[in-house]
Each structure stands twice: as C-alpha cells, then as structure tokens.
Scaffold this active site. Sequence first.
Site, short mmCIF file in Angstrom:
data_model
loop_
_atom_site.label_atom_id
_atom_site.label_comp_id
_atom_site.label_asym_id
_atom_site.label_seq_id
_atom_site.Cartn_x
_atom_site.Cartn_y
_atom_site.Cartn_z
N CYS A 81 0.89 -1.21 0.06
CA CYS A 81 -0.20 0.08 -0.14
C CYS A 81 0.89 1.18 -0.09
O CYS A 81 0.70 2.04 -0.79
CB CYS A 81 -0.80 -0.01 1.20
SG CYS A 81 -0.10 -0.55 2.72
N ASN A 341 -2.82 -2.84 -4.62
CA ASN A 341 -1.96 -4.04 -5.07
C ASN A 341 -2.92 -5.18 -5.14
O ASN A 341 -4.11 -5.15 -5.28
CB ASN A 341 -1.03 -4.46 -3.60
CG ASN A 341 -1.67 -4.28 -2.27
OD1 ASN A 341 -1.04 -3.11 -1.49
ND2 ASN A 341 -2.62 -4.94 -1.95
#
Length: 756
Positions: A81, A341
């Site tokens: 992240c 992601n």
Amino acid sequence: MGKWAKDTFQGEIGTTVAESIPHWPRPDQAKAGAPNVVIILLDDLGFAQLGCYGSDIATPYIDALASGGLRYNNFHTTAVCSPTRAALLTGRNPHAAGVSFVSGFDNGFPNTRGKVSKETALLSEILVENGYNTLGIGKWHLVPSSEHSAAGPFDNWPLGRGFERYYGFLEGATNQWNPDLVEDNRAIPQPKSAEEGYHLTEDLTDKAIQYIRDQKSAAPDKPFFAYVAYGATHAPHHAPQEYIDRYKGKYDKGWDVVREEWFARQKELGIIPPDAVLPPRNPGVKAWASLSDAERRLFARQQEAFAGFLEHTDYHIGRLVGFLREIGQLDNTLLVLLSDNGACAMGGQEGTAQSWAEGFGPKETFEEKLARIDEIGTPFANNHYAIGWAQAGNTPLKWYKSFVHAGGVRDPLIIHYPNRIKGAGEVRSQFHYVTDIVPTVLELLGIEAPETYKGVPQLPIHGTSLAYTFEEKDGPSRKRTQYFEMIGNRGIWHQGWKAVAVHAPDTPFSQDQWELYHADKDFSEANDLAAERPEKLMELVDLWWAEAGRYGVLPLDGRSMAKKVQSVQAAHPIPQEVKTRVFYPTSFGLPFANAPDVRNKPFEIKAEVVRGSTSDEGTIVAHGGRFGGYALFVQDNKLHFHFNHSYKIRYSVVSDSDLPAGPLVLGFRFVKTGEREGVGSLYAGGRKIGEGVIGHTGLLGYTQDSFFVGENGPTPVSESYAAPFRFGGTLKSVTYTLGGFAPDIESRLALELATE
C-alpha cells in the site's frame, strides 16, 4: 522611486498615489475548461474481483465507469500500500521517493524513510499551485505512526502535502465500523455509532460529496482534484448485513470452482487473452474438495462478507459518480479508479475473526472462528478471508500482495473521461505502472512538473504518460522498462519480458531462484523459460541491478520482520533506568505505536482524580478495544483493571472495597512473577485495595488501537461498559512508570505483509 520585484508587485511606487502605478496580482488559475481530476483508490483489491474484470460480485456502478471509459489489463503497482500511494501521487518510483516499504518503518537509508521525500512533490502540491482546489478523503498511510499525535509534526500529513481539506484515517488499516478518524489536522469522533448505522465507506463518500459541493458552490469555474482512497476492500471485511446476505450460499461451491468460473468469464469479457492459462493452485492453498464440511461453511461465509463489502463500496462509488453527473461535472472529470496491490493473503489458511492479520495478537483456534461465524462482517468481528479466496481474487495470476509476481502487482485500472475518450468500453493492454498516472494527468491538463518546489530541487518524473492509449487501441507500450522490489522480492519488465524472484527472509540474495516469462505471450506467468533462455534471463537480471542503482533501490533489505525490528531497537535502545511519563486527558488518542510499551515488564500507573460523588465513574486509561487491550477504570464505585487478551481469555482485578469521593490518587502496579505472567495490584490513596494474577502479558498492550486517557475510544476493552465511557469526575493526570518508553514498531509492522 523604482519597481518592486517582478514576482511580487509589478507596478511602480511613487511618493503619492498620483505618481504611482497600481498592480493587482491575479491568483494562480487553471486553464479555461480544465477538467476536474478524481482518483478513486481501492485497497487490497485483486485483479479479478470487480465484475468488469471477471468476478460474479455485483459492481454495477464501477462496471458502468468501465463501459463509459477504458479498462487496462496490463497495469501494475508496487505490491504493497504505502509505496503504491507514494508512486501514485508523485509519479516517481517508490524507493526514490523514500517509501520502499510501509509508512512508519525507517531502515536508516534514503529509500525507506516511511514518508515521501520533499524532492518528490505530490500531485496535490503541483495542482494547488496551478489553480486547483485539492481535496483528500480516506486512507493516507504516508506518515510515520510516531507523527500521528496532536503534536505532529504535520508536514507529512495531507494538509502538509498540498491538500486543502482532508478527512480520513492516517494508518494502514482501520475498523470500518469504528474507525480512527482525522479531519484536517485533528482527530475527531465518528459522527454516529455503528449501532446507529455508521460505516466508514458511506462516511467517506458523504464527505467527498460535501467537499465537492462546497467547492463548486464557492468557485463554480475552478476545477478540483479529489483523491478518494477508500479503506475498502482492506480487511477487516465489514459490511451491512443485507449486503452480506445477498451472497448467502453463493460460494458454497468453493474457491477452486469460483476461480475456474471467473477465469472463463474473464475470457468472455476480453479482459484476458484467449490463450491465457490458469496456473495450478499456489503452494499452501488446499483443494476445496479436501476440506471438512465445517471448514467449507466457515470459509464460504468469509467470502460472502468480502463480496458484500465490495458491493457496498461499489454502491457508494456510484453515489459519488452520480453526484458529479447531477452537478454537470462528470463529462469534464478525468476519473481514475485503481487498486493499490493484489488480493491479500494475511488471513492465512483459515481466515480470522478476532484479528484481521493472522499471527497478530492471540492465536485463534478453528473452533473459536467457527463459533463466531454469524459475527463475520459485523462490528463484533475483525475478520479476514482465508488464503484460498485471495488466490481466487487474483485469477488467473500467481501469488498475492507483497509478491512481485503478477498476483501482487497487476491490478485493475479504469479511466473514465468522456470529453477525451472515444472508445468507450474497450480494453487496453499496453504495459503501464502506477508512476504513470501523474504524467498522464499533467499531460491532459497541460501542466509541467516543477523543477523546484518550495525551494527544493525536484527529481524528474519517472513515469510515462498513458494518455496515448486513449486513441491507440493496439499500439505498443511507450514504456520500455520497469523494475519491482518489495521486501527483497525482485522483478523487472522490459519490452515484453519479465524476470522475477521470490526472496526468503534472512537468506542470502544469491540463493534466490530467478524465473523468466515472456509476459507479452504469457499473461498469467505460467511458463517459466529460465532454463530455456538463460542468456535472456541474465540480460534482465543485469538490467534489474542497473535500474536498482538508478532509482535508489539499494541497499536491498530482505530481512524478516523480527530482524527489521531488532535492527531498529539496536539503533535506538530502550533506556534501562526507570522512567516516568505523564499523560493528560485528551480526545486525540495516541497512535498505538507511541503508547507506553508495557508488554512483559513491571510497570505502574498512577492517576490523580477528584470524584465529586461516589457515582462518578469512567475510564482512567485504555489501550485497545473490543478485539484486545487493557483498561483501568472506575465502575460501580470500585477500581478495575481489565486485560482483554482475546475473545475468550480475559483477566480482571477488582478492588475489594468501595472508593471514596473527593481528591484521590488511584493506582495499578504490575509485578512479574514469571516470563509472561505476574500479579496486578490496585491502590487508592497509597493503600492496596485489590490483587489478582494476570497472564499472557507478552501481549499486554499489543494492539493496533489507539491509547486514550479519560475515555476508552470507539469500542470497549471490557464488556462491562459501553464505549467511550468517559470519566465522570475530574482526571488531572496519569503517570506511567516503567523501564523506558520505546515506540512499539513490532505491532505496526506485523500488520503489513501477507506472508514471509
């Protein structure tokens, strides 16, 4: 008498007004007709999980954006992240921006400071200087936890990095029903309780709409940049019950069948090539047919909660898009939607109920999880799905978040911009990377990235604009090379080929096994050509080292979490002498990483209070909440210390006599009697009034929740009261005494990665 500097006053000053030339400087203005920019960032969303990318989860509003815009099937992020957010907002590679790993971890080198370098201005900083209003909503995760308190510093908070308004949360994850909220530069309580229907996704959407409405009312011709970073679909997977119930029974067929069905649908939609193959299950994922009936029932419910969570998020994205349409701004808004992601495997083999990261906090047994099956998705669970669903979420790709194989880094990207995109509903397959969003925005807005920002020379933009793909449906990618690195996992893409290696923590990098894929012809990285094309593999590995040197990737850090923590603790040792620290009541809780670290050590708490009557009660201190923590509080005219170790294991010490009214010093003292156990004693006015055994003290205070003085925070540590349970008398101060105060980096790092 002369002219002033050109960049300030451009008139002329005489002795009188009659002899002078006035000048009225104009504020920075965007070009006439400049579009608004909206970036919607989802969290831990896998390649396959949107309906328009192949899943059977209902995402009609996001699908409508795809139908009116473009879907990309070869877009990549960093695998975790914080680095993705840094690259997304700066247009620079994450190591060069100082965020190679999660925010908050500083390895002592420039590539991992845990905050974005001032040499890499954010898109918000560029646009606010070019006549845009800038609005930040949602997850930030670009400032170290040590800077989350009321003392700041605030230069790495959103308002310190170019955003004019901000509403959201600073940490990497938060409870969707009871979040840690910040508005601008101050912590705030949630506007209503979970019992009253609160949910973070709805709240963030409300705030985004409010900010845009206010901005357009004040300056209708001025464009805005809104960065809307939802907490969804990061665990805990929380959603209103009616959304979860829509999927009841739908996933009883299991992740193997779901993966095959989604794969077939992806081909029907054209989101993957017709010749793509579905690789075997990832190592460690069990065949659904091999599971017991109880396992299947629990795991299916976990996926039902995730699906409800995503559909609920889609509904609120639809509200935001609908508002833009309602005010006539949608066609002139460049809207970018992406994930940070791939799908996350932190739920482990069985998923979780008590703590969303498997291995963080007390170990849950399967029986305990199963007993709480009806709580999954509600405010009473902190749930995450099992690893098999993460694999399905990344269909047809291998591995997960934190890996730089495609399952960790290839993510959905949708761009919707009716005033420019004519091939609505089409798919684009050119290779691109998250650094490419900033140069795309700047090109479309006709803005040059500054060479200097606020006196700091700037690194050049590393990304490549993908605006050409709006017209070029089948043209080659204009991007030639992109490296990847995450916790030692390495990869590089170059002109259609990809080399990639998984790194085992605490092992020499020389032992890593590199794989080679012809990515342009092998969508799912299924056919390893390393043995057949060793010369090509060596070419790419050499290129990886060159790119690593160019963009500040070195030194490589492939250490385990334990080794990372040990290195920081060795550099910043805990003082051995006894220290005290005084805390005062405040509505701004300390971040968990900065709370007193009382794990497995003797300590003492003293509170100076004034009770107007014997009915005054409430929290003295609390670190944690429903899913773990401890609290010292007054209730029913007695002093209590409660340690909520886990769902079933709790320790309570209660005074054996009532407390008097008036001025009083209340205390709690813990003395170790074993490695992870000891005796806790309660005091009032220096007199012992209670005593009890406390175990499992290695996890005492090991929680992701904030530390509060004078109240409990959003959820209660003890089931005997309701949060926030503020102290009713006067609480003057609370003093902790223990062998030093050190940031608890272990607890925050434990939450970040899927597997090691």
